[in-house]
Write a protein that holds these residues in place. Structure first.
Motif, mmCIF file in Angstrom:
data_model
loop_
_atom_site.group_PDB
_atom_site.id
_atom_site.type_symbol
_atom_site.label_atom_id
_atom_site.label_comp_id
_atom_site.label_asym_id
_atom_site.label_seq_id
_atom_site.Cartn_x
_atom_site.Cartn_y
_atom_site.Cartn_z
ATOM 1 N N PRO A 1 150.282 65.690 80.861
ATOM 2 C CA PRO A 1 151.368 64.445 79.370
ATOM 3 C C PRO A 1 150.865 65.775 78.221
ATOM 4 N N ILE A 2 151.450 66.938 78.159
ATOM 5 C CA ILE A 2 151.672 67.887 77.161
ATOM 6 C C ILE A 2 152.298 67.333 75.677
ATOM 7 N N ALA A 3 151.688 67.642 75.067
ATOM 8 C CA ALA A 3 152.848 67.174 73.105
ATOM 9 C C ALA A 3 154.336 68.206 73.424
ATOM 10 N N ARG A 4 155.627 67.564 73.298
ATOM 11 C CA ARG A 4 156.061 68.086 73.477
ATOM 12 C C ARG A 4 156.339 69.416 72.608
ATOM 13 N N ARG A 5 157.108 70.712 73.047
ATOM 14 C CA ARG A 5 156.955 71.753 72.691
ATOM 15 C C ARG A 5 158.126 71.986 71.936
ATOM 16 N N GLU A 6 159.291 71.431 71.398
ATOM 17 C CA GLU A 6 160.360 70.971 70.688
ATOM 18 C C GLU A 6 160.066 70.075 69.775
ATOM 19 N N ASP A 7 158.883 69.184 69.138
ATOM 20 C CA ASP A 7 158.974 68.458 67.778
ATOM 21 C C ASP A 7 159.008 69.103 66.792
ATOM 22 N N PRO A 8 157.604 69.810 66.660
ATOM 23 C CA PRO A 8 157.557 70.360 65.324
ATOM 24 C C PRO A 8 158.517 71.140 65.030
ATOM 25 N N ARG A 9 159.641 71.359 65.785
ATOM 26 C CA ARG A 9 160.760 72.296 65.044
ATOM 27 C C ARG A 9 161.597 70.622 64.682
ATOM 28 N N LEU A 10 161.830 70.389 64.939
ATOM 29 C CA LEU A 10 162.842 69.054 65.083
ATOM 30 C C LEU A 10 162.234 68.529 64.164
ATOM 31 N N ILE A 11 161.191 67.956 63.741
ATOM 32 C CA ILE A 11 160.794 66.795 62.784
ATOM 33 C C ILE A 11 159.972 67.152 61.552
ATOM 34 N N THR A 12 161.123 68.488 61.538
ATOM 35 C CA THR A 12 160.092 69.028 60.441
ATOM 36 C C THR A 12 161.560 69.839 59.665
ATOM 37 N N GLY A 13 162.756 69.028 60.464
ATOM 38 C CA GLY A 13 164.150 69.299 59.976
ATOM 39 C C GLY A 13 164.217 70.677 59.386
ATOM 40 N N GLN A 14 163.641 71.557 61.400
ATOM 41 C CA GLN A 14 164.435 72.947 61.479
ATOM 42 C C GLN A 14 165.533 72.733 62.409
ATOM 43 N N GLY A 15 165.184 71.584 63.096
ATOM 44 C CA GLY A 15 167.418 71.378 64.157
ATOM 45 C C GLY A 15 167.638 72.845 63.469
ATOM 46 N N ARG A 16 169.213 73.135 64.046
ATOM 47 C CA ARG A 16 169.963 73.341 64.066
ATOM 48 C C ARG A 16 171.257 72.738 65.035
ATOM 49 N N TYR A 17 171.344 71.701 64.100
ATOM 50 C CA TYR A 17 172.834 70.584 64.327
ATOM 51 C C TYR A 17 174.011 71.476 63.983
ATOM 52 N N LEU A 18 175.200 70.843 64.708
ATOM 53 C CA LEU A 18 176.358 71.117 64.611
ATOM 54 C C LEU A 18 177.054 71.896 63.031
ATOM 55 N N ASP A 19 176.476 70.229 62.192
ATOM 56 C CA ASP A 19 177.217 70.523 61.115
ATOM 57 C C ASP A 19 176.194 71.272 59.899
ATOM 58 N N ASP A 20 174.945 72.462 60.525
ATOM 59 C CA ASP A 20 174.912 72.898 59.727
ATOM 60 C C ASP A 20 174.813 74.200 59.741
ATOM 61 N N LEU A 21 175.547 74.480 61.102
ATOM 62 C CA LEU A 21 175.950 76.079 61.381
ATOM 63 C C LEU A 21 177.750 75.643 60.676
ATOM 64 N N GLY A 22 177.990 77.355 60.635
ATOM 65 C CA GLY A 22 179.615 77.333 59.709
ATOM 66 C C GLY A 22 179.421 77.116 58.392
ATOM 67 N N GLY A 23 178.625 77.352 57.635
ATOM 68 C CA GLY A 23 178.885 76.887 56.321
ATOM 69 C C GLY A 23 180.265 77.281 55.592
ATOM 70 N N GLY A 24 180.460 78.528 56.202
ATOM 71 C CA GLY A 24 182.008 78.910 55.027
ATOM 72 C C GLY A 24 182.923 78.741 55.878
ATOM 73 N N ALA A 25 182.985 77.791 57.339
ATOM 74 C CA ALA A 25 184.011 77.465 57.312
ATOM 75 C C ALA A 25 184.992 76.801 56.812
ATOM 76 N N LEU A 26 186.818 76.618 57.372
ATOM 77 C CA LEU A 26 187.345 75.545 56.705
ATOM 78 C C LEU A 26 187.109 74.219 57.601
ATOM 79 N N GLU A 27 187.240 73.562 56.887
ATOM 80 C CA GLU A 27 186.956 71.714 57.610
ATOM 81 C C GLU A 27 188.062 71.498 57.885
ATOM 82 N N ALA A 28 188.250 70.581 59.531
ATOM 83 C CA ALA A 28 189.701 69.301 59.311
ATOM 84 C C ALA A 28 189.057 68.062 59.374
ATOM 85 N N ALA A 29 190.218 67.402 58.821
ATOM 86 C CA ALA A 29 189.825 65.991 58.816
ATOM 87 C C ALA A 29 191.483 65.740 59.588
#
Ligand SMILES: Cc1cc2nc3c(=O)[nH]c(=O)nc-3n(C[C@H](O)[C@H](O)[C@H](O)COP(=O)(O)OP(=O)(O)OC[C@H]3O[C@@H](n4cnc5c(N)ncnc54)[C@H](O)[C@@H]3O)c2cc1C
Lengths: 287, 816
Positions: free
Chosen positions: B9-37
């Motif tokens: 039952p080891i601790a989840r290795r991804e959690d330190p990254r995800l719960i300290t806000g270091q996840g890279r979700y879709l909207d974290d990418l493409g800072g300068g991109a045009l955006e669609a609506a």
């Protein structure tokens, strides 16, 4: 869910804020905690041309407690008033109700006065102000006036603040001697706006008999509805009071609407249950 | 450092990254991109008569506006019907942008590209679309009446009709000593991941290649779909699922209109473009699930044994059927749970309505099926006046009967054959855990205090780990680092942990040296996706098999270097050594160097692998097999493995306010061998939380016009932590004989029986039949009123049981 364009004003004094509001006229909105206004903007349900952000107007960041009652300045956050032991001592209904306002993170930003100005009939604080007979002090570049609770709430999401007016503070009167207060609500989830809620104040006479019983309801009418239930309780001591009669009177004197969370009949039923629960508890406090 | 990690039952290795806000979700990418609506239909059903974009043109920062007319060739064709089925005779899919007719509120009509999302929304707001409203079809009953049609060319609004039969159910029911007949309803809910959908595309004009990031559950398949739509060779398209903030089924659907349109426009404009779905869009333009009506007829004997079961299902699949009829097929088959139904007949009709499409949401038709079967079990018990667990026990498939063939065809087109399980033992432990046999005392005690409590339980069997296949690639580099990749995606399940545990255990390397990459077609191009509780079973086994290849290769090369027989070697903590002779060893990183004979050296390590450094015979080639200490393998099962579980709950209902409170919630769960009990438990907790949502809070409220009335988190009520009970969990481990690791899937399990359990417990507390879920306090209040007036049915137990169980709603305002 992005707001339409607006001009942003960040005044640092009340005079600057009032000045900006005056110039914006009908097109201006005050931004306090933003917990209600920002969602409205993001959903494009509101599109004011000017936002006057009062968060830098530190002179409004006050909570004053006197034997007469609690004065909450326009920047006093829910959390601050909730945690104030002085305020709770003078008027326990404030803390009791504030614990039902959303969740801690929302209470950290949302303001007491903002909640009143927002005039949501499902909100807790308008009912508290109404049952206590408190008031709101409004200021504009033309002057100040005090608006009693009974006149302040004009309709759902509509206060009687006028164009150019800023609510600078609200006054919640202290609980008089031999009085008790209680708050209860039923909501779908913890912290949600209630399906029905009640704030009760009961006062006893020198012989420990109920001489006044008032209940304000939230989520029952378009504005906080206050019922005087004194007559239905027959001036008895709390132990022999027929609380169910008061609940019955309340059920017969309200006309709630239904929505997707609660039918009108269920709301009416809840109002009865909550009437009884809060009156009982308030009377207990008064003893 | 530990390498024997399988089962820990080891601790989840991804959690330190995800719960300290270091996840890279879709909207974290493409800072300068045009955006669609998108301009989306405000009507449930309407003909588009005009689109006037004039007003939007003055928005500064506007880049492009597209309507269906602008879409060339295959881009403008209807989206694919992903899972065809012979019974889906009238499958229909939407155009990426509506052509002529819109069929649900939220259907995309116009795409706007601008400098940022704010401006794109400003422009979208100014586009005037003129609609000629058509009569909408809303709700299953409306659809079945078929007075109005969603698609002109689909008579009866029926997209599919399927009957499966084992034996002669109507005959068996006709001759059964006891027969019951009733209707059961489940309402619409949705996956509702915290992160919505999103697509970000970059076109490289020089290379004529496309890179797409999508918040998807299947990057490989999105890649194939985009390549096909845009006419690009797949090798010129890369699709990456970055961190994905939940999927729960909705993100397995692909390509979404936006997944075609955003890459298409990025290439056309030669600009980076991003679209991040907002919550309102998610409510009205992603997917929902669950709504079904079930008509049950059941015949049984005096012991409650099923003789014949006949279920007719009406399934609401919304406006289109891109994902086929997987959901009602799963309900039809998984309804059987751990039981032998006697003769069984199940028939479903899949109906079009003018609402958001319906595709699998965690559980995928099973919550409905389990609701059906478990309510049936409770009814039988009530009819016969025997204990609810006795009826279940009378119908279980027995431990000695595996593999057990239910005689039906499962969702993967394979026979529904259960591989293993021990249902009687699970029931025994479930009763023990919840205190089933002692509940009478507890109830009596509560009644004395004026409180109303009830108990319920429900069992399920879940087909998990459906094929066709997944693969794994494992590479040990010359630094001793182990790189694992698999094509399926992660949405937070903990793949970085469990796949690393499998790898560490198989290879004998420290888990700290293992990194896992999922959902990146640059690393692994062949995969199916993450759904149907399949990732651990499919990729877990594939990675284990790939590890075994690497291990074999490592031992061979090390054997040559150590002049030892590979069979005498072992790998401990990343070092290959001769068993019993710790002095004779070689680290895996060195083996990695040796695996790749070099002409050129660029550092110390590689110097040791150059042609003059390595010895060996002059008569054999320097390289045997393939270079590199890496291996790839695939796992493809003959059929699904079947996990199972039993949940039980004690609830309290407030006699006055009709609020429902879950006092205790227990889970017994068997998913074969556990790779990581902590992660399985987490999956169960999350599942139960969603199940509580489905049972007590969540529903999509459509009005008659097809408007979704609660398209926000203010009114669509997902349970908070405060609404989710403490969950007491017990595990059983019945290995699957079908795969090398003996594992079964666990991802969906928690959600499956919750509505059935809570309904049973409320029914037990109130003595009023509960046939429709979810149930709100307002509805329970009205159910009480109906019971009082005779409009709602009391249980037999309640009828023969005095108050306070049946205290009427009228007096409910009065306490004591
Ligand atoms: C998730 C969530 C849950 C919530 N649940 C509850 C709940 O259960 N009960 C409840 O009562 N509230 C709830 N709220 C609302 C919250 O209490 C708000 O903070 C409050 O209603 C408004 O206060 P604010 O300071 O955020 O005002 P803002 O959002 O800044 O403003 C609200 C409105 O009041 C006006 N206004 C604000 N201050 C002044 C002023 N000084 N003078 C004139 N006009 C002013 C604004 O122009 C605007 O029209 C919830 C909010 C959220 C986000």
């Amino acid at each position: 869910m992005k707001p339409p364009p607006f001009t942003y004003h960040a005044p640092e004094t009340l005079d600057e804020a009032l000045d900006a509001l005056a110039r914006a006229g009908d097109d201006g909105k005050v931004l306090a905690g933003g917990q209600s206004l920002i969602p409205l903007l993001n959903m494009r349900l509101a599109a004011p041309g000017h936002l006057i952000d009062i968060n830098r107007v530190t002179e409004l960041d006050t909570v004053e407690v006197t034997p007469e009652g609690v004065w909450a300045g326009a920047l006093a956050r829910h959390a601050r008033v909730e945690r104030s032991d002085e305020a709770a001592a003078v008027q326990p209904l404030l803390r009791a109700a504030l614990r039902h306002v959303a969740h801690p993170v929302v209470r950290n930003r949302g303001t007491v006065v903002g909640s009143l100005a927002h005039a949501d009939p499902a909100a807790e604080l308008p009912a508290v102000l109404a049952v206590l007979g408190g008031s709101v002090e409004a200021a504009s570049s033309r002057g100040r006036r005090t608006v009693p609770a009974a006149e302040f709430f004009a309709g759902p999401l509509e206060s009687s603040l006028r164009r150019g007016e800023l609510a600078v503070r609200a006054f919640f009167p202290a609980l008089p001697e031999r009085s008790g207060a209680a708050f209860a609500e039923v909501s779908r989830r913890h912290g949600d706006y209630a399906m029905a809620g009640a704030a009760a104040v009961v006062a006893l006479d020198d012989d420990q008999r109920v001489c006044s019983a008032r209940v304000a309801y939230l989520s029952i009418a378009a504005t906080p509805l206050v019922l005087d239930l004194t007559a239905s309780l027959d001036r008895r001591p709390p132990v022999t009071c027929d609380w169910a009669a008061a609940a019955g009177y309340a059920r017969d004197h309200i006309d709630p609407d239904g929505d997707i969370h609660a039918t009108a009949a269920y709301r009416r039923h809840l109002a009865g249950v909550l009437t009884e629960r809060t009156l009982r508890a308030a009377a207990q406090e008064a003893l | 450092m530990s390498t024997a990690l399988f089962g820990e039952p080891i601790a989840r290795r991804e959690d330190p990254r995800l719960i300290t806000g270091q996840g890279r979700y879709l909207d974290d990418l493409g800072g300068g991109a045009l955006e669609a609506a998108f301009v989306r239909s405000p009507h449930a059903h309407a003909r588009i008569t005009d689109i006037d974009v004039g007003g939007a043109l003055e928005i500064e920062g506007l880049v492009a506006i597209y309507t269906w007319e602008d879409l060339p060739g295959r881009v403008g064709e209807p989206l694919p019907l992903l899972i065809p089925h012979p019974a889906l005779t009238h499958g229909r899919t939407a155009y990426p942008l509506a052509r002529d007719v819109v069929r649900h509120v939220g259907e995309p009509v116009v795409m706007v590209v601008a400098r940022d999302r704010y401006l794109a929304e400003d422009a979208a707001e100014r586009i005037r679309v003129t609609y000629e409203p058509l009569p909408p079809v809303v709700g299953i009953e409306d659809a079945a009446r078929a007075e109005r049609l969603v698609h002109d060319d689909v008579p009866g609004n029926a997209g599919a009709h399927l009957v499966q039969e084992v034996g002669d159910a109507p005959g068996a029911i006709a001759s059964a000593p006891h027969v019951l007949e009733f209707r059961l309803d489940i309402e619409r809910s949705a996956s509702m991941p915290l992160e919505g959908r999103g697509v970000y595309a970059r076109w490289d004009a020089d290379d004529e290649s496309l890179r797409v990031y999508s918040s998807t559950q299947t990057s490989t398949s999105v890649r194939m779909a985009i390549a096909a739509k845009l006419g690009l060779p797949p090798v010129k398209v890369e699709v990456i699922a970055p961190d994905v903030g939940g999927g729960f089924g909705v993100k397995i659907v692909h390509p979404w209109p936006e997944e075609v349109l955003v890459p298409w426009a990025a290439r056309l404009l030669d600009r980076e473009i991003k679209w991040t779905e907002d919550r309102r869009e998610h409510f009205v333009s992603a997917a929902h699930e669950r709504a079904q009506v079930h008509f049950v007829r059941v015949g049984f004997d005096d012991e409650g044994r099923l003789l014949g079961l006949d279920v007719r299902i009406q399934h609401d699949h919304g406006a289109y059927t891109p994902y086929g009829i997987i959901v009602p097929i799963i309900t039809s088959t998984q309804l059987l749970g751990p039981y032998k139904p006697g003769a069984y007949r199940v028939e479903f009709t899949s109906l079009y309505t003018n609402t958001v499409i319906v595709t699998p949401y965690r559980g995928a038709g099973r919550p409905q099926g389990v609701f059906c079967m478990e309510r049936t079990m409770d009814r039988i018990a009530d009819e016969l006046g025997i204990d609810r667990t006795a009826v279940r026990a009378a119908n279980f498939v027995q431990p000695g009967e595996f593999p057990y063939d239910q005689g039906l065809v499962f969702q993967d087109g394979r026979p529904l054959i259960y591989d293993s399980g021990d249902y009687p033992e699970m029931l025994r432990r479930t009763k023990e855990l919840i205190g089933w046999d002692e509940f009478g005392d507890r109830r009596a005690e509560a009644e004395r205090q004026g409180r109303r409590i009830g108990i319920g339980l429900a069992c399920y069997v879940e087909g998990t780990g459906v094929g066709p296949y997944e693969g794994g690639h494992v590479e040990i580099d010359s630094g001793g680092r182990v790189h694992v990749s698999t094509g399926l995606t992660s949405q937070g399940q903990g793949h970085q942990t469990v796949f690393a545990q499998i790898t560490a255990s198989e290879l004998g390397v420290p888990i700290e040296d293992v990194t896992v990459t999922t959902g990146d077609t640059r690393r692994f191009a062949y995969a199916v996706g993450t759904f149907a509780s399949r990732a651990a079973v499919m990729s877990g086994n594939a990675i284990a098999l790939a590890c075994r290849k690497v291990r074999e290769k490592a031992l061979r090369i090390a054997g040559e270097a150590l002049e030892a027989d590979p069979r005498d070697l072992e790998i401990v903590d990343g070092v290959v050594r001769v068993k019993g002779d710790a002095g004779s060893s070689i680290p895996l990183r060195t083996v990695a160097v040796l695996s790749n004979p070099l002409r050129y050296a660029f550092d110390e390590e590689t110097r040791r692998a150059t042609q003059f450094a390595v010895g060996g015979s002059a008569d054999t080639p320097p390289l045997t097999g393939e270079p590199g200490l890496e291996g790839e393998d695939y796992y493809s099962p003959v059929r699904s493995t079947f996990a199972c579980g039993m949940h039980a709950a004690i609830v309290e209902t407030d006699p006055d306010t009709a609020e429902v409170c879950i006092l205790r919630y227990t889970v017994l769960h068997d998913c074969g061998r556990l790779i990581n009990p902590r992660i399985v438990e987490g999956q169960i907790h999350g599942g139960v939380a969603q199940g509580v949502g489905g049972a007590l809070y969540e529903r999509m409220v459509y009005d008659e016009a097809g408007q979704l009335l609660n398209a926000s988190f203010m009114d669509f009520l997902m349970p908070y932590a405060t609404e989710v009970p403490a969950i007491e969990t017990g595990h059983m481990e019945t290995p699957s004989p079908l795969n090398p690791l003996g594992i079964k899937g666990a991802g969906e399990a928690g959600v499956i029986p919750v509505s059935a359990v809570i309904a049973a417990a409320i029914e037990d507390a109130e003595g009023i039949r509960v046939s429709r879920m979810p149930i709100s306090p307002s509805e329970l209040f009205h159910l009480r009123l109906e019971a009082e007036s005779g409009a709602a049915e009391l249980t037999n137990r309640a009828r023969s049981h005095p108050a306070p169980l049946r205290r009427a709603a009228g007096e409910a305002g009065v306490r004591e």
